[in-house]
Design an enzyme around this catalytic site. Structure first.
Site, PDB file in Angstrom:
ATOM      1  N   GLY A   9     -12.109  -4.527 -76.182  1.00 42.67           N
ATOM      2  CA  GLY A   9     -10.775  -4.911 -76.636  1.00 42.67           C
ATOM      3  C   GLY A   9     -10.680  -6.425 -76.709  1.00 42.67           C
ATOM      4  O   GLY A   9     -10.571  -7.098 -75.685  1.00 42.67           O
ATOM      5  N   GLY A  11      -8.338  -8.320 -77.774  1.00 40.50           N
ATOM      6  CA  GLY A  11      -6.973  -8.820 -77.901  1.00 40.50           C
ATOM      7  C   GLY A  11      -6.749  -9.985 -76.962  1.00 40.50           C
ATOM      8  O   GLY A  11      -7.700 -10.576 -76.429  1.00 40.50           O
ATOM      9  N   SER A  12      -5.492 -10.301 -76.709  1.00 42.65           N
ATOM     10  CA  SER A  12      -5.193 -11.509 -75.940  1.00 42.65           C
ATOM     11  C   SER A  12      -5.685 -11.420 -74.499  1.00 42.65           C
ATOM     12  O   SER A  12      -6.335 -12.346 -74.002  1.00 42.65           O
ATOM     13  CB  SER A  12      -3.693 -11.818 -75.998  1.00 42.65           C
ATOM     14  OG  SER A  12      -2.932 -10.691 -75.633  1.00 42.65           O
ATOM     15  N   ARG A  37     -16.720  -7.174 -87.625  1.00 43.09           N
ATOM     16  CA  ARG A  37     -16.067  -8.029 -86.617  1.00 43.09           C
ATOM     17  C   ARG A  37     -17.102  -8.855 -85.866  1.00 43.09           C
ATOM     18  O   ARG A  37     -16.863 -10.007 -85.517  1.00 43.09           O
ATOM     19  CB  ARG A  37     -15.265  -7.177 -85.626  1.00 43.09           C
ATOM     20  CG  ARG A  37     -14.004  -6.587 -86.169  1.00 43.09           C
ATOM     21  CD  ARG A  37     -13.059  -7.633 -86.708  1.00 43.09           C
ATOM     22  NE  ARG A  37     -12.288  -8.320 -85.662  1.00 43.09           N
ATOM     23  CZ  ARG A  37     -11.665  -9.470 -85.835  1.00 43.09           C
ATOM     24  NH1 ARG A  37     -11.750 -10.111 -87.001  1.00 43.09           N
ATOM     25  NH2 ARG A  37     -10.974 -10.016 -84.860  1.00 43.09           N
ATOM     26  N   LYS A 184       6.407  -1.055 -63.363  1.00 41.40           N
ATOM     27  CA  LYS A 184       6.261  -1.769 -64.638  1.00 41.40           C
ATOM     28  C   LYS A 184       6.688  -0.887 -65.808  1.00 41.40           C
ATOM     29  O   LYS A 184       7.288  -1.364 -66.774  1.00 41.40           O
ATOM     30  CB  LYS A 184       4.821  -2.248 -64.826  1.00 41.40           C
ATOM     31  CG  LYS A 184       4.701  -3.255 -65.971  1.00 41.40           C
ATOM     32  CD  LYS A 184       3.330  -3.837 -66.116  1.00 41.40           C
ATOM     33  CE  LYS A 184       3.330  -4.836 -67.268  1.00 41.40           C
ATOM     34  NZ  LYS A 184       1.979  -5.078 -67.798  1.00 41.40           N
ATOM     35  N   ASN A 192      11.996  -3.279 -73.397  1.00 36.97           N
ATOM     36  CA  ASN A 192      11.318  -3.340 -74.697  1.00 36.97           C
ATOM     37  C   ASN A 192      12.009  -2.564 -75.823  1.00 36.97           C
ATOM     38  O   ASN A 192      12.206  -3.117 -76.914  1.00 36.97           O
ATOM     39  CB  ASN A 192       9.866  -2.862 -74.551  1.00 36.97           C
ATOM     40  CG  ASN A 192       9.029  -3.806 -73.711  1.00 36.97           C
ATOM     41  OD1 ASN A 192       9.549  -4.686 -73.022  1.00 36.97           O
ATOM     42  ND2 ASN A 192       7.723  -3.628 -73.749  1.00 36.97           N
ATOM     43  N   SER A 252       6.535  -7.249 -76.085  1.00 36.60           N
ATOM     44  CA  SER A 252       5.330  -6.810 -76.792  1.00 36.60           C
ATOM     45  C   SER A 252       5.659  -5.739 -77.831  1.00 36.60           C
ATOM     46  O   SER A 252       5.084  -5.721 -78.919  1.00 36.60           O
ATOM     47  CB  SER A 252       4.290  -6.289 -75.802  1.00 36.60           C
ATOM     48  OG  SER A 252       4.842  -5.255 -75.015  1.00 36.60           O
ATOM     49  N   GLU A 264       3.281   1.359 -78.321  1.00 37.36           N
ATOM     50  CA  GLU A 264       2.789   2.218 -77.241  1.00 37.36           C
ATOM     51  C   GLU A 264       3.913   3.102 -76.699  1.00 37.36           C
ATOM     52  O   GLU A 264       3.944   3.435 -75.513  1.00 37.36           O
ATOM     53  CB  GLU A 264       2.167   1.347 -76.149  1.00 37.36           C
ATOM     54  CG  GLU A 264       0.886   0.675 -76.614  1.00 37.36           C
ATOM     55  CD  GLU A 264       0.305  -0.315 -75.618  1.00 37.36           C
ATOM     56  OE1 GLU A 264      -0.826  -0.091 -75.163  1.00 37.36           O
ATOM     57  OE2 GLU A 264       0.980  -1.313 -75.308  1.00 37.36           O
TER      58      GLU A 264
END
Length: 305
Positions: A9, A11-12, A37, A184, A192, A252, A264
């Protein structure tokens, strides 16, 4: 020689971990989706980490899922909905004693991966660290946070926490990691979806305090029913604190929708509503929130699962 960290992954958060581990001299490899990639990455000088406006580039090795090297330690930093299929591509490379660190949002994907790989040690992680990509193979560290790690079935701390210490990744081994993940999940469910519906930054939810308070009451009730009273404690106060502390940020989920990406939802609001149904718990505001969010996603032509 330290065990190599494979990171799935790019991503960030995945690239943030990769760059910091490489900076500390820990062996690390970045698993990229395909040869296209990989070629793009190999044309760059490496992974660039920007901290307080200063950029440093680290020559992290990139590879594809079909590379031959066995994997003994794997940080899974992809989206929750990609975790199972991404790991299935690597299954032939996983060592018998492989350890997986699962850094997914929400709940549901971790258990699915653990069921998929019964021989593996699956360590669940919950992070509040902030990072974003401002270009290909560049990650900007956006704010100090913390990562909690734990193994619900095996409380002994992992032996590689020294690597995180060396890399400057703030962390703590948690013997109650499920409480962290449920807490969380509740925070994400209270914040969100509303930022998507009201098209706003986190701080603007202060104009919707009644709705936030009602959601917090229902989420706290759900956590109690799910055997997580510690995660339910003082939930509304924590949600209000996060809204205030991240007032200028876009959630997000907001960013996913704004960029026409899959959300998600299934592992956040969807998971919470399924848990309520399982416990025959009527949470009308939470369930209505899911209906409204699904309608919004469908209206934008985005997946609602």
């Amino acid at each position: 020689m330290s065990t190599t960290w494979h990171i799935l992954g790019a991503g960030s958060l995945g690239t943030l971990w990769a760059a910091r581990l490489a900076r500390a001299g820990v062996p690390v490899r970045l698993i990229l989706r395909d040869k296209v990639r990989l070629a793009s990455y190999q044309a760059a000088p490496g992974l660039t980490l920007v901290e307080q406006g200063v950029a440093h580039t680290y020559p992290v090795i990139g590879e594809t899922p079909d590379s031959p090297q066995p994997i003994r330690r794997l940080l899974v930093a992809c989206k929750a909905y990609d975790a199972q299929s991404a790991i299935a591509q690597l299954q032939h490379r996983l060592a018998p004693d492989v350890e997986l660190i699962l850094l997914q949002n929400g709940l549901g994907s971790q258990d699915a991966v653990a069921a998929q790989l019964p021989q593996a040690r699956c360590i669940f992680a919950s992070s509040t660290e902030g990072a974003f990509r401002d270009g290909d193979w560049r990650v900007v560290f956006a704010g100090h946070g913390y990562t909690w790690l734990g193994d619900a079935s095996h409380p002994t701390p992992a032996l590689w926490l020294d690597d995180l210490q060396a890399a400057g990744i703030p962390h703590e081994w948690s013997t109650d990691i499920l409480t962290r993940l449920w807490r969380k999940l509740a925070l994400n469910c209270a914040i969100n979806p509303l930022t998507v519906l009201y098209q706003c930054r986190n701080g603007e939810l202060q104009a919707h305090q009644c709705e936030v308070a009602t959601l917090c009451a229902e989420l706290a009730q759900l956590l109690e029913y799910c055997g997580q009273p510690a995660a339910a404690a003082d939930l509304q106060h924590e949600v209000e604190r996060v809204i205030h502390a991240t007032a200028a940020n876009y959630s997000s989920m907001y960013q996913d929708v704004a960029n026409a990406r899959r959300t998600e939802i299934s592992y956040l609001l969807g998971y919470a509503c399924q848990a309520a149904t399982r416990h025959q718990l009527n949470l009308p505001h939470l369930q209505q929130l899911q209906v409204r969010l699904v309608e919004q996603l469908l209206a934008r032509g985005l997946p609602h699962d």
